[in-house]
Design a protein around this motif. Structure first.
Motif, PDB file in Angstrom:
ATOM      1  N   ALA A 149     -95.686  67.476  10.328  1.00  0.00           N
ATOM      2  CA  ALA A 149     -94.894  68.447  11.082  1.00  0.00           C
ATOM      3  C   ALA A 149     -93.658  67.751  11.618  1.00  0.00           C
ATOM      4  N   VAL A 150     -92.486  68.299  11.294  1.00  0.00           N
ATOM      5  CA  VAL A 150     -91.221  67.666  11.673  1.00  0.00           C
ATOM      6  C   VAL A 150     -90.271  68.715  12.239  1.00  0.00           C
ATOM      7  N   THR A 151     -89.700  68.436  13.421  1.00  0.00           N
ATOM      8  CA  THR A 151     -88.633  69.249  13.973  1.00  0.00           C
ATOM      9  C   THR A 151     -87.656  68.329  14.667  1.00  0.00           C
ATOM     10  N   GLU A 152     -86.366  68.677  14.608  1.00  0.00           N
ATOM     11  CA  GLU A 152     -85.375  67.853  15.282  1.00  0.00           C
ATOM     12  C   GLU A 152     -85.347  68.156  16.781  1.00  0.00           C
ATOM     13  N   THR A 153     -85.410  69.440  17.136  1.00  0.00           N
ATOM     14  CA  THR A 153     -85.399  69.836  18.538  1.00  0.00           C
ATOM     15  C   THR A 153     -86.444  70.922  18.746  1.00  0.00           C
ATOM     16  N   GLY A 154     -87.548  70.561  19.390  1.00  0.00           N
ATOM     17  CA  GLY A 154     -88.611  71.525  19.621  1.00  0.00           C
ATOM     18  C   GLY A 154     -89.939  70.824  19.770  1.00  0.00           C
ATOM     19  N   ALA A 155     -90.911  71.555  20.292  1.00  0.00           N
ATOM     20  CA  ALA A 155     -92.242  71.008  20.501  1.00  0.00           C
ATOM     21  C   ALA A 155     -93.094  71.180  19.249  1.00  0.00           C
ATOM     22  N   VAL A 156     -94.098  70.322  19.128  1.00  0.00           N
ATOM     23  CA  VAL A 156     -95.076  70.425  18.045  1.00  0.00           C
ATOM     24  C   VAL A 156     -96.462  70.523  18.670  1.00  0.00           C
ATOM     25  N   ARG A 157     -97.188  71.563  18.254  1.00  0.00           N
ATOM     26  CA  ARG A 157     -98.566  71.707  18.707  1.00  0.00           C
ATOM     27  C   ARG A 157     -99.458  71.917  17.488  1.00  0.00           C
ATOM     28  N   ALA A 158    -100.553  71.185  17.413  1.00  0.00           N
ATOM     29  CA  ALA A 158    -101.506  71.342  16.309  1.00  0.00           C
ATOM     30  C   ALA A 158    -102.918  71.233  16.870  1.00  0.00           C
ATOM     31  N   GLU A 159    -103.762  72.167  16.465  1.00  0.00           N
ATOM     32  CA  GLU A 159    -105.140  72.188  16.962  1.00  0.00           C
ATOM     33  C   GLU A 159    -106.104  72.413  15.803  1.00  0.00           C
ATOM     34  N   ALA A 160    -107.186  71.634  15.810  1.00  0.00           N
ATOM     35  CA  ALA A 160    -108.272  71.794  14.837  1.00  0.00           C
ATOM     36  C   ALA A 160    -107.774  71.756  13.398  1.00  0.00           C
ATOM     37  N   VAL A 161    -106.907  70.814  13.100  1.00  0.00           N
ATOM     38  CA  VAL A 161    -106.443  70.614  11.727  1.00  0.00           C
ATOM     39  C   VAL A 161    -107.441  69.706  11.018  1.00  0.00           C
ATOM     40  N   ASP A 162    -108.006  70.208   9.922  1.00  0.00           N
ATOM     41  CA  ASP A 162    -109.032  69.466   9.191  1.00  0.00           C
ATOM     42  C   ASP A 162    -108.362  68.510   8.202  1.00  0.00           C
ATOM     43  N   GLY A 163    -107.671  67.524   8.752  1.00  0.00           N
ATOM     44  CA  GLY A 163    -106.954  66.547   7.947  1.00  0.00           C
ATOM     45  C   GLY A 163    -106.214  65.595   8.867  1.00  0.00           C
ATOM     46  N   THR A 164    -105.441  64.692   8.288  1.00  0.00           N
ATOM     47  CA  THR A 164    -104.655  63.732   9.057  1.00  0.00           C
ATOM     48  C   THR A 164    -103.315  64.355   9.435  1.00  0.00           C
ATOM     49  N   VAL A 165    -102.958  64.250  10.718  1.00  0.00           N
ATOM     50  CA  VAL A 165    -101.726  64.853  11.224  1.00  0.00           C
ATOM     51  C   VAL A 165    -100.710  63.772  11.553  1.00  0.00           C
ATOM     52  N   SER A 166     -99.472  63.985  11.068  1.00  0.00           N
ATOM     53  CA  SER A 166     -98.316  63.210  11.509  1.00  0.00           C
ATOM     54  C   SER A 166     -97.309  64.194  12.071  1.00  0.00           C
ATOM     55  N   ALA A 167     -96.729  63.881  13.236  1.00  0.00           N
ATOM     56  CA  ALA A 167     -95.793  64.803  13.882  1.00  0.00           C
ATOM     57  C   ALA A 167     -94.603  64.030  14.416  1.00  0.00           C
ATOM     58  N   THR A 168     -93.402  64.584  14.192  1.00  0.00           N
ATOM     59  CA  THR A 168     -92.171  63.936  14.633  1.00  0.00           C
ATOM     60  C   THR A 168     -91.232  64.976  15.211  1.00  0.00           C
ATOM     61  N   THR A 169     -90.657  64.674  16.372  1.00  0.00           N
ATOM     62  CA  THR A 169     -89.609  65.498  16.955  1.00  0.00           C
ATOM     63  C   THR A 169     -88.651  64.594  17.699  1.00  0.00           C
ATOM     64  N   GLU A 170     -87.371  64.950  17.676  1.00  0.00           N
ATOM     65  CA  GLU A 170     -86.395  64.139  18.387  1.00  0.00           C
ATOM     66  C   GLU A 170     -86.331  64.508  19.866  1.00  0.00           C
ATOM     67  N   ALA A 171     -86.513  65.783  20.185  1.00  0.00           N
ATOM     68  CA  ALA A 171     -86.470  66.226  21.575  1.00  0.00           C
ATOM     69  C   ALA A 171     -87.513  67.314  21.771  1.00  0.00           C
ATOM     70  N   GLY A 172     -88.691  66.922  22.224  1.00  0.00           N
ATOM     71  CA  GLY A 172     -89.766  67.879  22.425  1.00  0.00           C
ATOM     72  C   GLY A 172     -91.092  67.175  22.604  1.00  0.00           C
ATOM     73  N   ALA A 173     -92.059  67.916  23.098  1.00  0.00           N
ATOM     74  CA  ALA A 173     -93.389  67.372  23.324  1.00  0.00           C
ATOM     75  C   ALA A 173     -94.246  67.508  22.066  1.00  0.00           C
ATOM     76  N   ILE A 174     -95.258  66.648  21.979  1.00  0.00           N
ATOM     77  CA  ILE A 174     -96.253  66.731  20.911  1.00  0.00           C
ATOM     78  C   ILE A 174     -97.620  66.890  21.566  1.00  0.00           C
ATOM     79  N   ASP A 175     -98.348  67.904  21.132  1.00  0.00           N
ATOM     80  CA  ASP A 175     -99.660  68.197  21.706  1.00  0.00           C
ATOM     81  C   ASP A 175    -100.649  68.408  20.570  1.00  0.00           C
TER      82      ASP A 175
END
Length: 276
Positions: A149-175
């Protein structure tokens, strides 16, 4: 301690200001709207990917064997609205949802650019490979597959993903809540919160100006490496880990130390607790 706290407050204010500015931009001036609904059979598919120029993306599972995309386009004028379109194509057995914007047809200047928010229902058996947006929030839950999951400006939220998660954002929270595993979580300006059922591979959590809150199970097999330049580190209420506190570096080996979890923050605090 006071200068450090002041610097952290300033940086946090910049991050909040950036996100709030974008959110305000998305809300103002776009009075021309259009709803879009697309359906595609998933009979010959095993995966999907989403990429959008600007807009929020939400992904949820569906028991039906079809991908359903509900979108909302918004722009300042009808002409601007026509410059942003949803394209659906298949690359082998992967369905690709792409929002393209024809910038040559739009007079942007100081007025808001068109936005295209997507809500995607995905068959439960399909893997969600990636969700990418330049400016917008990402919210994914209860899906299969290794997710990027990639966004330049914004939050990333992921729940109960049955796999490996990578998340990147330049300005935002990751949950993150209960992914099968994580690989890399990175934000320049934002907090990172991760509730993990286990550590199944080497992983990195990194933020430049944000706090990290990590919730771990009581039984672990990992090497934990935490570093902060100007913050505080606290480890508590995890049966497998001793109570620890510090202001720069903490290392701990639990079990065989099979997998390495590195946590890095420049101006934030790191808190490690149990899941309960």
């Amino acid at each position: 301690m006071t200068p450090t706290a002041s610097r952290r407050s300033i940086l946090a204010g910049i991050a909040v200001g950036t996100v709030a500015g974008v959110a305000g931009c998305l809300a103002d001036g776009r009075e021309v709207e259009e709803s879009v609904t697309e359906r595609r059979s998933a009979a010959d598919l095993s995966a999907m990917a989403v990429s959008t120029a600007i807009g929020d993306v939400t992904v949820r599972p569906t028991p039906r064997d079809e991908v359903v995309v509900d979108g909302r386009k918004a722009a300042v004028s009808p002409d601007d609205l026509e410059t942003i379109e949803l394209e659906i194509s298949a690359d082998g057995d992967c369905l690709e949802l792409t929002v393209e914007r024809d910038e040559s047809r739009t007079l942007f200047g100081l007025r808001p650019v068109p936005v295209f928010d997507l809500s995607v229902a995905v068959p439960e058996r399909l893997a969600v490979q990636s969700v990418d947006t330049r400016t917008g929030e990402i919210d994914v839950s209860d899906v299969r597959g290794d997710l990027t999951a990639v966004t330049e400006t914004g939050a990333v939220r992921a729940e109960a993903v049955d796999g490996t998660v990578s998340a990147t954002t330049e300005a935002g929270a990751i949950d993150l809540v209960d992914p099968a595993s994580i690989e890399r979580l990175e934000t320049d300006a934002g907090d990172v919160t991760a509730t993990l059922p286990d550590i199944e591979r080497d992983a990195t959590i990194e933020t430049s100006s944000g706090d990290v809150e990590l919730r771990l199970p009581d039984e672990l097999d990992l090497t934990l490496d935490i570093t902060t330049d100007s913050g505080e580190i606290t480890v508590s209420d995890v049966a497998a880990l001793p109570e620890m506190a510090g202001d720069s570096l903490i290392e701990a080996v639990v079990g065989q130390g099979t997998h390495r979890l590195e946590v890095r923050t420049e101006t934030g605090d790191v808190t490690v607790t149990g899941r309960e």
